[in-house]
Design an enzyme around this catalytic site. Structure first.
Site, PDB file in Angstrom:
ATOM      1  N   LYS A 182      -2.609   4.789 -10.605  1.00  0.00           N
ATOM      2  CA  LYS A 182      -2.240   5.534  -9.448  1.00  0.00           C
ATOM      3  C   LYS A 182      -0.944   5.332  -9.106  1.00  0.00           C
ATOM      4  CE  LYS A 182      -2.458   6.460  -5.535  1.00  0.00           C
ATOM      5  NZ  LYS A 182      -1.470   6.949  -4.834  1.00  0.00           N
ATOM      6  N   GLU A 257       1.081  -7.583  -4.955  1.00  0.00           N
ATOM      7  CA  GLU A 257       2.477  -7.817  -4.888  1.00  0.00           C
ATOM      8  C   GLU A 257       2.766  -7.091  -3.510  1.00  0.00           C
ATOM      9  OE1 GLU A 257       4.502  -9.644  -6.412  1.00  0.00           O
ATOM     10  OE2 GLU A 257       3.282 -10.290  -8.233  1.00  0.00           O
ATOM     11  N   CYS A 291      11.024  -4.549  -1.829  1.00  0.00           N
ATOM     12  CA  CYS A 291      10.127  -5.921  -1.250  1.00  0.00           C
ATOM     13  C   CYS A 291      11.089  -7.074  -0.958  1.00  0.00           C
ATOM     14  CB  CYS A 291       9.022  -5.990  -2.288  1.00  0.00           C
ATOM     15  SG  CYS A 291       9.465  -6.357  -3.957  1.00  0.00           S
ATOM     16  N   GLU A 389       8.216  -6.174   8.408  1.00  0.00           N
ATOM     17  CA  GLU A 389       9.012  -5.437   7.326  1.00  0.00           C
ATOM     18  C   GLU A 389       9.361  -4.082   7.822  1.00  0.00           C
ATOM     19  OE1 GLU A 389       6.921  -4.274   3.855  1.00  0.00           O
ATOM     20  OE2 GLU A 389       8.505  -5.234   2.737  1.00  0.00           O
TER      21      GLU A 389
HETATM   22  P1  NAD Z   1       1.620   1.509   0.350  1.00  0.00           P
HETATM   23  O1  NAD Z   1       0.569   0.332   0.661  1.00  0.00           O
HETATM   24  O2  NAD Z   1       1.612   2.588   1.485  1.00  0.00           O
HETATM   25  O3  NAD Z   1       1.055   2.147  -0.986  1.00  0.00           O
HETATM   26  C1  NAD Z   1       1.057   1.579  -2.053  1.00  0.00           C
HETATM   27  C2  NAD Z   1       0.225   2.429  -3.153  1.00  0.00           C
HETATM   28  O4  NAD Z   1      -1.336   2.137  -2.501  1.00  0.00           O
HETATM   29  C3  NAD Z   1       0.456   3.876  -3.051  1.00  0.00           C
HETATM   30  O5  NAD Z   1       0.144   4.034  -4.679  1.00  0.00           O
HETATM   31  C4  NAD Z   1      -0.525   4.464  -2.158  1.00  0.00           C
HETATM   32  O6  NAD Z   1      -1.117   5.841  -2.610  1.00  0.00           O
HETATM   33  C5  NAD Z   1      -1.947   3.493  -2.671  1.00  0.00           C
HETATM   34  N1  NAD Z   1      -2.811   3.431  -1.360  1.00  0.00           N
HETATM   35  C6  NAD Z   1      -2.756   3.774  -0.094  1.00  0.00           C
HETATM   36  N2  NAD Z   1      -3.692   3.504   0.520  1.00  0.00           N
HETATM   37  C7  NAD Z   1      -4.636   3.129  -0.302  1.00  0.00           C
HETATM   38  C8  NAD Z   1      -5.985   2.506  -0.169  1.00  0.00           C
HETATM   39  N3  NAD Z   1      -6.596   2.620   0.917  1.00  0.00           N
HETATM   40  N4  NAD Z   1      -6.641   1.988  -1.378  1.00  0.00           N
HETATM   41  C9  NAD Z   1      -5.970   2.155  -2.436  1.00  0.00           C
HETATM   42  N5  NAD Z   1      -4.748   2.379  -2.489  1.00  0.00           N
HETATM   43  C10 NAD Z   1      -3.984   3.003  -1.647  1.00  0.00           C
HETATM   44  O7  NAD Z   1       2.949   0.927   0.105  1.00  0.00           O
HETATM   45  P2  NAD Z   1       4.263   2.002  -0.231  1.00  0.00           P
HETATM   46  O8  NAD Z   1       4.907   2.288   1.281  1.00  0.00           O
HETATM   47  O9  NAD Z   1       4.161   2.857  -1.097  1.00  0.00           O
HETATM   48  O10 NAD Z   1       5.506   0.935  -0.703  1.00  0.00           O
HETATM   49  C11 NAD Z   1       6.226   0.149   0.274  1.00  0.00           C
HETATM   50  C12 NAD Z   1       5.661  -1.403   0.429  1.00  0.00           C
HETATM   51  O11 NAD Z   1       5.368  -2.116  -1.035  1.00  0.00           O
HETATM   52  C13 NAD Z   1       6.518  -2.425   0.945  1.00  0.00           C
HETATM   53  O12 NAD Z   1       5.467  -3.057   1.956  1.00  0.00           O
HETATM   54  C14 NAD Z   1       6.920  -3.198  -0.115  1.00  0.00           C
HETATM   55  O13 NAD Z   1       7.298  -4.596   0.374  1.00  0.00           O
HETATM   56  C15 NAD Z   1       5.757  -3.263  -0.853  1.00  0.00           C
HETATM   57  N6  NAD Z   1       6.219  -3.684  -2.435  1.00  0.00           N
HETATM   58  C16 NAD Z   1       6.038  -4.903  -3.045  1.00  0.00           C
HETATM   59  C17 NAD Z   1       6.623  -5.414  -4.144  1.00  0.00           C
HETATM   60  C18 NAD Z   1       6.249  -6.543  -4.668  1.00  0.00           C
HETATM   61  O14 NAD Z   1       6.409  -6.872  -5.800  1.00  0.00           O
HETATM   62  N7  NAD Z   1       5.868  -7.709  -3.969  1.00  0.00           N
HETATM   63  C19 NAD Z   1       7.559  -4.511  -4.790  1.00  0.00           C
HETATM   64  C20 NAD Z   1       7.954  -3.099  -4.158  1.00  0.00           C
HETATM   65  C21 NAD Z   1       7.310  -2.763  -2.973  1.00  0.00           C
END
Ligand code: NAD
Length: 496
Positions: A182, A257, A291, A389
């Site tokens: 997803k 992550e 991230c 963040e």
């Molecule tokens: P997000 O948490 O909003 O979304 C991540 C994913 O989860 C998306 O596919 C989203 O559609 C899905 N999602 C949303 N609500 C959900 C739910 N209730 N249940 C299951 N899935 C759900 O994050 P984002 O805004 O897409 O990405 C940015 C974040 O990702 C930042 O906090 C960044 O630090 C983190 N990130 C971490 C890493 C790492 O390796 N640690 C790498 C890249 C990004």
């Protein structure tokens, strides 16, 4: 969404069981190019019914043709996939640039790095060896098997969709798992295009399935699905906590992550030109939307002014513009909610008394969601811009006077994804690296990753590690097998 004629839009479909298919409901949503602000693609808005279909296809592949392959055969398919991905690097990069506004100069490089992950895990696929365990119980042969954990739900964010997917997929496929993916609602198209390559590489249908959907529903349905064995999630800490709670309720395995607020610690003996360059790479590359962004700069008071001057001098020459132009150094923020979040941090930094040493405002003349690279001084750890963040190009600078103070300040965060230490003193470099509470510490560099090296966070930055040899085992269950050798009958009322 901006109105755009349907015929001009690129159209994509879900991939389930090897077939391209619309959502059961027929619903779609539009993907917006953050540079132009215009809708450019239309993708399926999958519901729980589509997630059911995709999980069933993944289960069927696991119990069928994929499960029957030898590990060496899986490795060969992964290798072939890597070769095909190398061929498609430019076209996949183009989709990520359109969906997410990342720079073409970065994304082509990122796509060209993906094959290395598939090659690395292709080599590991048939080296998942169990062990024979000598015990002090006579008459038993004991050995372990590493069996695939099963169907994996991979949920990815918008900032580097295919790289972060690959960090799960390469190890998980090598281990023998099947996947339902997803991608982020903001960046769905590269994953849909990428998944089509599996058929050409020779993977059986259903090994890799993709469901796209607007909002949290599709991901939530996948995370809660009772027939998913593991959730591999990358995204924000808030969503990760929800996903983890849901997984626990079903006893689904999970890895998270999550976000970061990583510190760059610069001592007064450091090469300041190199450090300034590393600070720029850490927080302004990818418009700070990584991230591992090095968003807190801890700098020795003796060199603070000089380093901040160098950082601002370079920040002021960063070329903002069209992410498709190879000369551009910083593209737009990836989507409207994220743009508004960055602007709210500018406002709160002002309200809370920070000094905006550079930037702190939209780069309005460019259109789209552009913000200026921003340097905040005069901050303290309780300010929002320092504690939270931002996921944007915003650097908070804090001076320190000695090593203990620097380490305490660097570790004064709920996150623990990455950190860097800049010094020419080899003793101090290793001493500080050991004391920084983070999953990755770079010494005199920043933002380097590789398939061979574990990546992940401590604290609110996540649970688990991706990449490296150990990651393949996270996609397995270890089974212990006890074999009785004597053939004798033993007392049934004692523990063996
Ligand atoms: P997000 O948490 O909003 O979304 C991540 C994913 O989860 C998306 O596919 C989203 O559609 C899905 N999602 C949303 N609500 C959900 C739910 N209730 N249940 C299951 N899935 C759900 O994050 P984002 O805004 O897409 O990405 C940015 C974040 O990702 C930042 O906090 C960044 O630090 C983190 N990130 C971490 C890493 C790492 O390796 N640690 C790498 C890249 C990004």
């Amino acid at each position: 969404m901006t109105e755009t004629a349907t015929q001009q839009l690129a159209a994509f479909e879900l991939l389930i069981g090897g077939e391209q298919t619309p959502a059961v409901s027929g619903a779609t949503y539009d993907s917006v190019d953050p540079f132009t602000g215009r809708t450019w693609a239309r993708v399926p808005d999958a519901s729980a019914a589509d997630v059911d279909r995709a999980v069933a296809a993944a289960r069927a592949a696991l119990n069928g043709p994929w499960g029957e392959l030898t590990a060496t055969a899986r490795g060969k398919l992964l290798w072939r996939l890597g070769e095909i991905v190398a061929r498609e690097a430019e076209s996949l990069a183009d989709l990520e640039v359109r969906d997410g506004g990342k720079l073409v100069r970065e994304m082509v490089g990122q796509m060209r790095s993906l094959p290395d992950y598939y090659f690395y895990y292709a080599g590991l696929a048939d080296k998942l060896q169990g062990e024979v365990i000598p015990t002090d119980k006579r008459n038993y042969l004991v050995y372990t098997r590493h069996e695939p954990v099963g169907v994996v739900g991979a949920i990815t964010p918008w900032n580097s969709p295919l790289l972060l997917l690959t960090w799960k997929l390469a190890a998980g496929l090598a281990a023998g798992c099947t996947f339902v993916i997803k991608p982020s609602d903001h960046t769905p198209t590269s994953t849909l295009a990428f998944a089509k390559l599996f058929a050409e590489a020779g993977f059986p249908p259903g090994v890799v399935n993709v469901v796209t959907g607007w909002g949290p529903e599709t991901g939530a349905a996948l995370a809660a699905h009772p027939d998913v064995d593991k959730i591999a999630f990358t995204g924000s800490t808030a969503t990760g906590i929800q996903v983890g709670k849901t997984a626990i309720e079903n006893m689904t395995r999970f890895s998270l992550e999550l976000g970061g607020k990583s510190a760059q610690v610069v001592f007064d003996d450091a090469d300041l030109d190199a450090a300034a360059n590393g600070v720029i790479a850490g927080v302004f590359a990818a418009t700070g939307q990584t991230c591992l962004a090095g968003s807190r700069l801890l700098v020795h008071e003796n060199v603070a002014e000089e380093l901040v001057h160098k950082v601002i001098a370079r920040a002021s020459t960063i070329k903002l513009g069209d992410p498709k132009d190879p000369g551009t150094e910083m593209g737009p923020v990836a989507n409207r909610p994220q743009y508004e979040k960055v602007l709210s941090h500018f406002a709160s930094a002002r309200e809370q008394g920070a000094t905006i040493a550079y930037g702190g405002e939209p780069a309005g003349d460019l259109g789209g969601f552009f913000v200026k690279p921003t340097v905040l001084t005069g901050v303290n750890p309780s300010m929002r811009a320092v504690a939270e963040e931002i996921f944007g190009p915003v650097l908070a600078v804090m001076p320190f006077s000695d090593e203990d103070e620097a380490i305490a300040a660097a570790n004064a965060t709920e996150f623990g994804l990455a950190a860097a230490v800049w010094t020419k003193d080899v003793h101090r470099a290793h001493r500080v690296a050991a004391r920084l509470r983070a999953g990755t510490v770079w010494v005199n560099t920043y933002r380097v990753v590789a398939p061979h090296v574990p990546f992940g966070g401590v604290g609110h930055s996540g649970i688990g590690r991706e990449n490296g040899i150990a990651a393949i085992k996270d996609f397995t269950e270890t089974k212990a097998v006890w074999v009785e050798l004597s053939g004798a009958t033993r007392d049934p009322f004692t523990l063996g």
